[in-house]
Design a protein around this motif. Sequence first.
Motif, PDB file in Angstrom:
ATOM      1  N   LEU A   1      -1.243   2.628  -5.971  1.00  0.00           N
ATOM      2  CA  LEU A   1      -1.612   1.958  -4.725  1.00  0.00           C
ATOM      3  C   LEU A   1      -2.770   2.639  -4.002  1.00  0.00           C
ATOM      4  O   LEU A   1      -3.578   1.970  -3.361  1.00  0.00           O
ATOM      5  CB  LEU A   1      -0.381   1.849  -3.810  1.00  0.00           C
ATOM      6  N   ARG A   2      -2.880   3.945  -4.110  1.00  0.00           N
ATOM      7  CA  ARG A   2      -4.014   4.638  -3.486  1.00  0.00           C
ATOM      8  C   ARG A   2      -5.328   4.193  -4.136  1.00  0.00           C
ATOM      9  O   ARG A   2      -6.301   3.874  -3.452  1.00  0.00           O
ATOM     10  CB  ARG A   2      -3.857   6.147  -3.610  1.00  0.00           C
TER      11      ARG A   2
ATOM     12  N   ASN B   1      -8.465  -3.734  -2.617  1.00  0.00           N
ATOM     13  CA  ASN B   1      -7.757  -4.581  -1.654  1.00  0.00           C
ATOM     14  C   ASN B   1      -8.532  -4.709  -0.342  1.00  0.00           C
ATOM     15  O   ASN B   1      -8.484  -5.752   0.311  1.00  0.00           O
ATOM     16  CB  ASN B   1      -6.346  -4.035  -1.402  1.00  0.00           C
ATOM     17  N   HIS B   2      -9.266  -3.676   0.000  1.00  0.00           N
ATOM     18  CA  HIS B   2     -10.109  -3.749   1.201  1.00  0.00           C
ATOM     19  C   HIS B   2     -11.225  -4.781   1.019  1.00  0.00           C
ATOM     20  O   HIS B   2     -11.501  -5.585   1.922  1.00  0.00           O
ATOM     21  CB  HIS B   2     -10.717  -2.379   1.509  1.00  0.00           C
TER      22      HIS B   2
ATOM     23  N   ASP C   1       0.862  -1.178   0.000  1.00  0.00           N
ATOM     24  CA  ASP C   1       0.000   0.000   0.000  1.00  0.00           C
ATOM     25  C   ASP C   1       0.901   1.230   0.000  1.00  0.00           C
ATOM     26  O   ASP C   1       2.123   1.104  -0.159  1.00  0.00           O
ATOM     27  CB  ASP C   1      -0.962  -0.005   1.199  1.00  0.00           C
ATOM     28  N   GLU C   2       0.320   2.397   0.172  1.00  0.00           N
ATOM     29  CA  GLU C   2       1.126   3.623   0.097  1.00  0.00           C
ATOM     30  C   GLU C   2       2.222   3.663   1.149  1.00  0.00           C
ATOM     31  O   GLU C   2       3.288   4.249   0.928  1.00  0.00           O
ATOM     32  CB  GLU C   2       0.217   4.838   0.237  1.00  0.00           C
TER      33      GLU C   2
ATOM     34  N   SER D   1      -6.562   0.715  -3.081  1.00  0.00           N
ATOM     35  CA  SER D   1      -6.863   0.462  -1.666  1.00  0.00           C
ATOM     36  C   SER D   1      -8.289  -0.052  -1.472  1.00  0.00           C
ATOM     37  O   SER D   1      -8.533  -0.934  -0.636  1.00  0.00           O
ATOM     38  CB  SER D   1      -6.630   1.727  -0.827  1.00  0.00           C
TER      39      SER D   1
END
Length: 317
Positions: free
Chosen positions: A231-232, A238-239, A212-213, A235
Motif C-alpha cells: 500500500l505504501r 492512487n494519488h 492505504d496504510e 500511494s
Amino acid sequence: MGAITMTELPKLALGAWAWGDSANYFGNDYDESHFKNVYNASIKAGLNLWDTAYAYGKGKSETILGDLMANTPRQDLFISTKFTPMMADPGNKNSVNEMFAGSLARLKTDYVDYYWIHNDDDVELWTPKIIPLVKSGQVKHVGVSNHDLHEIKRVVEILGDAGIKLSAVQNHYSLLDRTSEKAGILEYCQENGIKFFSYMVLEQGALTGKYDEDHPFPAGSQRAVKYNSKLRELSGLNHVLAEIGAKRNVSAAQIAMAWAIAKGTFPIIGVTKVEQVEDAANVAKISLKDDEIQALENSAKEAGISTIREWEKDMTD
C-alpha cells in the motif's frame, strides 16, 4: 429470442467473484439478500453482462446470481461462466459436461453466452471438449482465460478445425499488470476480432483509493495478504488516479476503469455494493486524454510492484 448480439453489449461487465466468499478471499460475509439491490441496480443501469464461475465459492456465486436473475427475461441478460480445469478430474471424460451442467442448474438457464476455459492446464485436452457444447447451442461464445499468446493461437487452431471461432480472451490486466499487452496478446486479439476481457482492473480494490496504510484490507483475507504490504508503494499511483478523477468529478476507481477501456479492453468490474454499480455505469462517459493515460502508466511503472497471482503467470515469459 436468442442471445444478446455483440452490438448490444454494455461497455463493461460486472463480476460476481466476491459473491459467496466462503473462503474469506475478499473478507466479506454478505448473503444473497445483500446482493439483491446490487443486482437490481445493475439492471436499472443497463449493465446486463454478468461474469461468474463455478470456482467462485464452489458454485455459490452462480447460485446467488441464478436466484437473482430468475425474474429477469433471459434474453435481457448476457451470462458468462467458466470451466475450471484445476477443479476437474483429467481422468473423467465427462468433466466439462458435468461442470457445465452444474453451472446451468445453478444459473437456472439452458444456455450461457460465454463459456470459458478458466486456465491453461492442458490446451490439447480441454479445448476439444468445449466444441460439442457450442454445436448443441448451449454455448454461444467460447473464451479462454489465463492463456498466453502461444496457447491462444493453438486454441484458435483447434476450434477453427471444428468451424468455431474463439470469441474472447480473459486475462488479468491493469495498470499494475500489463504483461498481456507487452506479450502482444491485446494486439493479436484486436487484429483477429477477439474481445479482450480485462479482469482485476481495480486490483481487487487496491486502485480505488479506499485502502492505504491507515486503512488496510480486512485482516485475514487473501486481499490483505497480497496487497497490504504494497500500500505504501501504491500511494503515488492512487494519488494520480484521484487527482485526475477530481478534475472530472469522478472517483479514482472510475479513472482506473476508464484507462482499461481506453486501452481497447472490456473490463470486468467486481461489485458488492450499489454505489460500485453506479460508478461502473458512468465510466463509459469518461474519455481520458493521452497525457492522462501517460501519467497513469508512468506512475504505475514507478510503483515497481508485481500483482501477478499464484494462479497466473507473466505473459511475457
